[in-house]
Enzyme design. Sequence first.
Site, PDB file in Angstrom:
ATOM      1  N   ARG A 135      -1.590  -6.350  -8.372  1.00 46.38           N
ATOM      2  CA  ARG A 135      -0.597  -7.395  -8.135  1.00 46.38           C
ATOM      3  C   ARG A 135      -0.645  -8.464  -9.208  1.00 46.38           C
ATOM      4  NH1 ARG A 135      -2.710  -8.829  -2.323  1.00 46.38           N
ATOM      5  NH2 ARG A 135      -4.535  -8.558  -3.594  1.00 46.38           N
ATOM      6  N   SER A 157      -3.047  -7.707   2.787  1.00 48.35           N
ATOM      7  CA  SER A 157      -3.429  -7.544   4.191  1.00 48.35           C
ATOM      8  C   SER A 157      -3.827  -8.884   4.794  1.00 48.35           C
ATOM      9  CB  SER A 157      -4.577  -6.540   4.313  1.00 48.35           C
ATOM     10  OG  SER A 157      -4.145  -5.243   3.962  1.00 48.35           O
ATOM     11  N   LYS A 211     -18.132  -5.899   5.456  1.00 50.89           N
ATOM     12  CA  LYS A 211     -16.801  -6.487   5.608  1.00 50.89           C
ATOM     13  C   LYS A 211     -16.360  -6.397   7.068  1.00 50.89           C
ATOM     14  CE  LYS A 211     -12.325  -6.375   3.299  1.00 50.89           C
ATOM     15  NZ  LYS A 211     -11.497  -5.706   2.304  1.00 50.89           N
ATOM     16  N   HIS A 262       0.835  -1.205   0.000  1.00 54.92           N
ATOM     17  CA  HIS A 262       0.000   0.000   0.000  1.00 54.92           C
ATOM     18  C   HIS A 262       0.870   1.255   0.000  1.00 54.92           C
ATOM     19  CE1 HIS A 262      -3.118  -2.600   2.260  1.00 54.92           C
ATOM     20  NE2 HIS A 262      -3.591  -2.410   1.037  1.00 54.92           N
TER      21      HIS A 262
END
Length: 167
Positions: free
Chosen positions: A92, A130, A41, A17
Site C-alpha cells: 500500500r 484489517s 499476535k 486482500h
Amino acid sequence: MRIAICPGSFDPVTLGHMDIIARACKIFDKVIVAVSVNPEKHTSFSTEERKQMLTIATKSMGLENVEIDVVNGLLADYARSKGANAIVKGLRAMTDFEYEFQMALTNKQLNPELETMFLATSAQNMFLSSSMVKQVAGFGGDIKDFVPECIAQTIKERLSIGGNKNG
C-alpha cells in the site's frame, strides 16, 4: 506448475486482500492463500474462522485455482513443502515496502528457490487495512465497501461493540 503463496493474517479479510489474491490467480497456475499463525499476535477471529471466511470469499469470486491453508511456522519452509516458488504480497505504501522487503530477503536466504513478488494495491484500496475495518466495525460503522459482501455480516456481528449490528 507455477505455485504462489499469498500469506497474511487476514484478520479479517478485506477487499484489498481479495484484489491481490485475484490478481495473483491470473499470473499463477495455483495460489495458496496461507493464513499465518502468530502466537504473539492477538487476533479477533480464530485461524479456522479466517480460513472459512477466505474460502467463502474466494468461492464467491469464482477463483478456482485457489487453495486456502494455514501456515504454522516459517513461510520459507512451508513454501518448500508445497512446491511453491513465489510469494505474492500487496503493497500500500512505502512503510509496507520496508517491512516486506526485509521479509523477502529473509525468505530468500532461508529458501533460495523462493522469489517474492510485490503487487501495488489498487488505488481504491490504498487506505484499507484489517485494523481500519476492525475499528469501523467496532463502532458500528458500515464496512460494506471494505470487505467482501458475502462475509460482511459475520465480521460486523463479531466486531461490533455490544453486538451493535447497524453497520
